[in-house]
Design a protein around this motif. Structure first.
Motif, PDB file in Angstrom:
ATOM      1  N   LYS A  45     -56.021  23.221 -30.750  1.00  0.00           N
ATOM      2  CA  LYS A  45     -57.151  23.169 -29.831  1.00  0.00           C
ATOM      3  C   LYS A  45     -58.460  23.467 -30.573  1.00  0.00           C
ATOM      4  O   LYS A  45     -58.508  24.330 -31.447  1.00  0.00           O
ATOM      5  CB  LYS A  45     -56.973  24.167 -28.693  1.00  0.00           C
ATOM      6  CG  LYS A  45     -55.851  23.817 -27.736  1.00  0.00           C
ATOM      7  CD  LYS A  45     -55.783  24.851 -26.619  1.00  0.00           C
ATOM      8  CE  LYS A  45     -54.661  24.502 -25.637  1.00  0.00           C
ATOM      9  NZ  LYS A  45     -54.587  25.510 -24.543  1.00  0.00           N
ATOM     10  N   TYR A  46     -59.515  22.778 -30.177  1.00  0.00           N
ATOM     11  CA  TYR A  46     -60.844  22.969 -30.769  1.00  0.00           C
ATOM     12  C   TYR A  46     -61.879  23.167 -29.654  1.00  0.00           C
ATOM     13  O   TYR A  46     -61.765  22.567 -28.580  1.00  0.00           O
ATOM     14  CB  TYR A  46     -61.271  21.740 -31.577  1.00  0.00           C
ATOM     15  CG  TYR A  46     -60.446  21.465 -32.803  1.00  0.00           C
ATOM     16  CD1 TYR A  46     -60.773  22.066 -34.014  1.00  0.00           C
ATOM     17  CD2 TYR A  46     -59.358  20.590 -32.754  1.00  0.00           C
ATOM     18  CE1 TYR A  46     -60.016  21.801 -35.132  1.00  0.00           C
ATOM     19  CE2 TYR A  46     -58.612  20.334 -33.863  1.00  0.00           C
ATOM     20  CZ  TYR A  46     -58.943  20.945 -35.071  1.00  0.00           C
ATOM     21  OH  TYR A  46     -58.198  20.684 -36.179  1.00  0.00           O
ATOM     22  N   LEU A  47     -62.885  24.006 -29.938  1.00  0.00           N
ATOM     23  CA  LEU A  47     -64.088  24.080 -29.097  1.00  0.00           C
ATOM     24  C   LEU A  47     -65.211  23.418 -29.879  1.00  0.00           C
ATOM     25  O   LEU A  47     -65.596  23.889 -30.957  1.00  0.00           O
ATOM     26  CB  LEU A  47     -64.463  25.529 -28.774  1.00  0.00           C
ATOM     27  CG  LEU A  47     -63.625  26.241 -27.711  1.00  0.00           C
ATOM     28  CD1 LEU A  47     -64.108  27.683 -27.556  1.00  0.00           C
ATOM     29  CD2 LEU A  47     -63.716  25.522 -26.369  1.00  0.00           C
ATOM     30  N   GLU A  67     -63.498  21.554 -24.989  1.00  0.00           N
ATOM     31  CA  GLU A  67     -62.195  21.818 -25.604  1.00  0.00           C
ATOM     32  C   GLU A  67     -61.405  20.511 -25.723  1.00  0.00           C
ATOM     33  O   GLU A  67     -61.241  19.783 -24.741  1.00  0.00           O
ATOM     34  CB  GLU A  67     -61.405  22.815 -24.774  1.00  0.00           C
ATOM     35  CG  GLU A  67     -60.060  23.193 -25.410  1.00  0.00           C
ATOM     36  CD  GLU A  67     -59.308  24.222 -24.594  1.00  0.00           C
ATOM     37  OE1 GLU A  67     -59.506  25.419 -24.842  1.00  0.00           O
ATOM     38  OE2 GLU A  67     -58.537  23.806 -23.701  1.00  0.00           O
ATOM     39  N   ASN A 102     -61.826  16.816 -18.531  1.00  0.00           N
ATOM     40  CA  ASN A 102     -62.502  17.236 -19.756  1.00  0.00           C
ATOM     41  C   ASN A 102     -63.792  17.969 -19.370  1.00  0.00           C
ATOM     42  O   ASN A 102     -64.896  17.426 -19.426  1.00  0.00           O
ATOM     43  CB  ASN A 102     -62.826  16.032 -20.642  1.00  0.00           C
ATOM     44  CG  ASN A 102     -61.570  15.383 -21.193  1.00  0.00           C
ATOM     45  OD1 ASN A 102     -60.980  15.867 -22.150  1.00  0.00           O
ATOM     46  ND2 ASN A 102     -61.141  14.290 -20.555  1.00  0.00           N
ATOM     47  N   ARG A 146     -57.780  18.675 -27.879  1.00  0.00           N
ATOM     48  CA  ARG A 146     -56.524  19.002 -28.563  1.00  0.00           C
ATOM     49  C   ARG A 146     -56.198  17.864 -29.536  1.00  0.00           C
ATOM     50  O   ARG A 146     -56.294  16.682 -29.180  1.00  0.00           O
ATOM     51  CB  ARG A 146     -55.394  19.152 -27.558  1.00  0.00           C
ATOM     52  CG  ARG A 146     -54.057  19.613 -28.133  1.00  0.00           C
ATOM     53  CD  ARG A 146     -52.955  19.472 -27.087  1.00  0.00           C
ATOM     54  NE  ARG A 146     -53.262  20.223 -25.889  1.00  0.00           N
ATOM     55  CZ  ARG A 146     -52.810  21.454 -25.642  1.00  0.00           C
ATOM     56  NH1 ARG A 146     -52.028  22.048 -26.527  1.00  0.00           N
ATOM     57  NH2 ARG A 146     -53.119  22.062 -24.524  1.00  0.00           N
ATOM     58  N   HIS A 200     -62.892  31.077 -24.757  1.00  0.00           N
ATOM     59  CA  HIS A 200     -62.975  29.620 -24.666  1.00  0.00           C
ATOM     60  C   HIS A 200     -64.139  29.156 -23.787  1.00  0.00           C
ATOM     61  O   HIS A 200     -64.277  27.959 -23.535  1.00  0.00           O
ATOM     62  CB  HIS A 200     -61.665  29.050 -24.121  1.00  0.00           C
ATOM     63  CG  HIS A 200     -60.486  29.340 -24.988  1.00  0.00           C
ATOM     64  ND1 HIS A 200     -60.292  28.720 -26.214  1.00  0.00           N
ATOM     65  CD2 HIS A 200     -59.448  30.205 -24.838  1.00  0.00           C
ATOM     66  CE1 HIS A 200     -59.183  29.181 -26.770  1.00  0.00           C
ATOM     67  NE2 HIS A 200     -58.650  30.083 -25.958  1.00  0.00           N
TER      68      HIS A 200
END
Length: 762
Positions: free
Chosen positions: A522-524, A513, A557, A515, A465
């Motif tokens: 979850k996304y990167l 990251e 964030n 959500r 991550h």
């Protein structure tokens, strides 16, 4: 930030072309060669090459810095010599260098007319003799002759005093003290050859071999007086005048205790001076010589002139071409019928700046590979060749600049395998290594030698991550080792600057990251992926980006950083030690001039056998190129016997192709394992010895560990500070002493005859 432009710095010089004239030995061919040389500036330093002895002729041509070889006749040996790689003279149409030009296009070397016409260049003497004079062939080689060059003959005659050489009468002394047609070709030139011999040569006027030897001795810098048995009445008086003028230049000898000294006169084709000269030479010692020519010269080229200037030139970004400004050359006001002649532009490169990795301007001396650098962009383009420190390029005497191209390492190194049973190709891994080292800024920035850079890249590659910026800076702090060195200002900022450097080079990429508010996926996301409205890839629901950010735990964030391109940690572990080795080789072997030709991941094959060379580079050594081929490991793998055996096999092939070659073994571990030490010692014992002059020497491997690969330049462990790097073989020996316990290397008697090298170990 704009990328700095690539630039080369050095000196450009206009000098005469130096031609080797190849022919089958005969009096007629020698006369034609003399007439061709006499009408060319620098012609006194042209070499006569025996087409019947091509091996010796090529050695002479290379050792004495000949630019090109011209076939005077159609003898197959002459043609073959002229077509040797790096010696070819391209001509336009049917015009050769000694033909009278038929157009304004330069086809012949510049004439010495300009030097003859200068006001303070005399006095001149024009010897004239009858064609049937028994010494006619000697006179031609001694004084030169113009042949059909009527214009040049007229110009010289208008400034010279005529010296009639009449059979049975003494030769006037003025002809050995004044400028004759051949000696005027040396005006404006300082010859830097190392042959300082002064002496007498016994000659047979009808023997072409004697005439060629006499000419070449003088062309290579020796001062030689021709002597013909039975002609002492004609030669004694001019010899006395000549030796009086030459006396200060005769090499000296001194006894071991310094109590006695004197002068040594060389003798060719005789063991003692002629009887008629013994009185005038009673205070000299004598040394009988063979016909050996002394090769080599002092300075950047053998023929130096006052026509030079410094330059600093930028590369054209589109095609990798440099325009090199030239100084004004010989005055063109004297050019016959307004015709310019051909000169050599000697481009000496002192330094290279901001070149892309794997691209260089100056390459080690590889004359046979001159076609790799030939841009075909210079007029009239008769030759362009690699020299010991740059290029020699044929150009018109009225040119203001020449153009040279950069050299890409991979095709240069792969050319070694062309025309052999071996094949080579660039592996996919090698291509990636090249690209990553380029992204890291190249070897001049020492990216692979900094433990902090290695650690940050390793952590960024391992993290799924990404790692936050403070964590990466802390890792750089914890693993900085001896960096940034003793002489660095603001050392406390070094860890932070390491991370900023990798961000600037785009090796670290930011990710955010988020959500999905609907399915909690979850996304990167990269910066370019962010939008006011997002769509979940799983549940396909749309949601405002602001909502996803606001729902983050604790309202934080933070951006995280990963390695670009999803490069694995294993791949980084392979790349970084190779980058470290390259920086050390560049720094140690090239003395700050710029880059070295190199390639990573070169796969070589012979039949069903193949291996991959982690790093291959080339440097200048002992006035010839030497290749270094290496096996490089990270912390995880060991150098085994198979790795070393593969390198030895490639080394033997390289040497069969005329290259010296050293093996390199490197690891990021601070100490080699016992098995690695044992294998390396065995290889040292087994590597075949080679002959250097009259002694044998071992080609010991270069061995580097993490101790050398992980320190800055001001650290005593850094190889460039060992003090032996100016001699590559001593550098290799020092590395063996430090890393595998070498104590001594000595020559021991062998039952088979020659001595062999033995090594002793701790």
């Amino acid at each position: 930030m704009a990328k700095a432009a690539s630039r080369v710095e050095g000196v450009s010089e206009i000098r005469p072309v130096r031609i080797g004239i190849a022919f089958s030995p005969s009096l007629a061919n020698i006369q034609a060669a003399i007439q061709g040389a006499t009408k060319c500036w620098g012609g006194i330093h042209f070499l006569f090459l025996d087409a019947q002895n091509s091996e010796r002729s090529l050695k002479i041509a290379d050792a004495l810095n000949v630019d090109a070889i011209w076939p005077l006749d159609r003898d197959p040996g002459s043609i073959a010599l002229s077509r040797e790689p790096g010696f070819f003279w391209r001509r336009l149409g049917e015009q050769g260098p000694f033909d009278i030009p038929v157009s304004s296009i330069p086809s012949a070397p510049v004439s010495p007319e300009w030097a003859i016409s200068e006001g303070d260049s005399g006095p001149f003497s024009l010897p004239e003799w009858e064609p049937d004079d028994p010494l006619a062939s000697i006179f031609a080689a001694w004084f030169g002759e113009y042949g059909s060059s009527e214009t040049l003959s007229t110009i010289f005659r208008n400034r010279a005093s005529i010296a009639r050489l009449t059979a049975s009468e003494p030769i006037p002394s003025g002809v050995v003290n004044f400028h004759t047609p051949i000696s005027t070709t040396a005006l404006g030139i300082t010859y830097r050859g190392v042959d300082d011999r002064v002496g007498i040569m016994s000659m047979d006027p009808g023997n072409p071999s004697d005439l060629i030897t006499f000419w070449n001795l003088r062309a290579s810098g020796a001062e030689v007086f021709p002597w013909v048995n039975g002609e002492s009445s004609r030669l004694t008086r001019p010899f006395e005048s000549w030796i009086g003028r030459m006396a200060p230049s005769v090499p000296k000898w001194q006894s071991g205790d310094g109590s006695k000294e004197g002068s040594i006169l060389s003798l060719w084709n005789m063991h003692e001076p002629p009887e008629s000269l013994q009185q005038v030479l009673q205070h000299y010692r004598f040394h009988a010589e063979g016909d050996l020519l002394y090769g080599g010269w002092m300075g950047s080229n053998a023929l130096s002139t006052p026509f030079n200037r410094t330059f600093s030139s930028q590369v054209a970004p589109s095609d990798g071409i440099f325009s090199i400004p030239l100084p004004p050359g010989p005055p063109s006001t004297y050019a016959t019928k307004g015709r310019a002649g051909i000169v050599a532009a000697q481009v000496t490169i002192y330094s290279e700046h901001n070149f892309p990795p794997g691209v260089v301007a100056a390459v080690p001396y590889m004359r046979a590979y001159s076609n790799v650098v030939d841009t075909m962009r210079n007029f009239p383009g008769n030759f362009e060749r690699i020299t010991h420190d740059g290029r020699a390029i044929a150009t018109s005497s009225d040119s203001h600049q020449v153009e040279i191209g950069v050299v890409h390492s991979l095709p240069l190194l792969q050319k070694i395998f062309e025309g052999t049973a071996w094949k080579s190709k660039h592996s996919e891994g090698g291509k990636l290594v090249s690209r990553i080292i380029e992204m890291l800024g190249g070897p001049q920035n020492y990216p692979g030698n900094q433990p902090a850079i290695r650690r940050v890249l390793d952590e960024a590659a391992k993290s799924t991550h990404g790692r936050p910026l403070p964590a990466l800076i802390q890792s750089a702090t914890n693993y900085k080792g001896e960096w940034p060195g003793k002489l660095t200002f603001n050392a406390a900022d070094y860890p932070k600057n390491v991370v900023y450097y990798l961000l600037n080079r785009k090796l670290l990429q930011p990710f955010l990251e988020i959500r999905c508010p609907h399915c909690a996926m979850k996304y990167l996301l990269r910066p370019g992926d962010l939008a006011y409205d997002m769509e979940c890839e799983i549940c396909t629901e749309r949601f405002p980006l602001g909502l996803a950010l606001g729902l983050a735990p604790g309202g934080r964030n933070d951006w995280a950083y990963k390695l670009t391109g999803n490069i694995s940690a294993d791949r980084i572990a392979e790349i970084m030690p190779v980058a470290g080795v390259l920086s050390i080789m560049t720094d140690t072997l090239n003395s700050g001039k710029g880059g070295l030709p190199y390639a990573f991941g070169l796969v070589v094959e012979q039949g069903k056998w193949k291996c991959e060379i982690d790093i291959m580079t080339m440097a200048d050594w002992d006035e010839k190129p030497i290749l270094i081929i290496g096996e490089v490991k990270s912390y995880r793998d060991s150098i085994d016997r198979n790795d070393l055996s593969n390198l030895v096999r490639v080394q033997e092939f390289m040497r069969s192709q005329g290259f010296e070659c050293l093996i390199l073994a490197a690891t990021l571990r601070e100490k080699l394992t016992e098995s690695e030490v044992a294998d390396l010692r065995d290889i040292c014992q087994e590597i075949a010895t080679a002959r250097r002059g009259n002694r044998l020497y071992p080609l010991l491997p270069i061995i580097l560990t993490g101790v050398e690969l992980s320190v800055p330049r001001d650290n005593d462990a850094y190889p460039a500070r060992w003090g032996s790097h100016f001699d590559l073989l001593e550098f290799a020996e020092d590395s063996c002493r430090r890393n595998i316990g070498l104590v001594d290397v000595r020559s021991a008697p062998s039952e088979s005859g020659p001595s062999e090298w033995e090594a002793s170990w701790q």
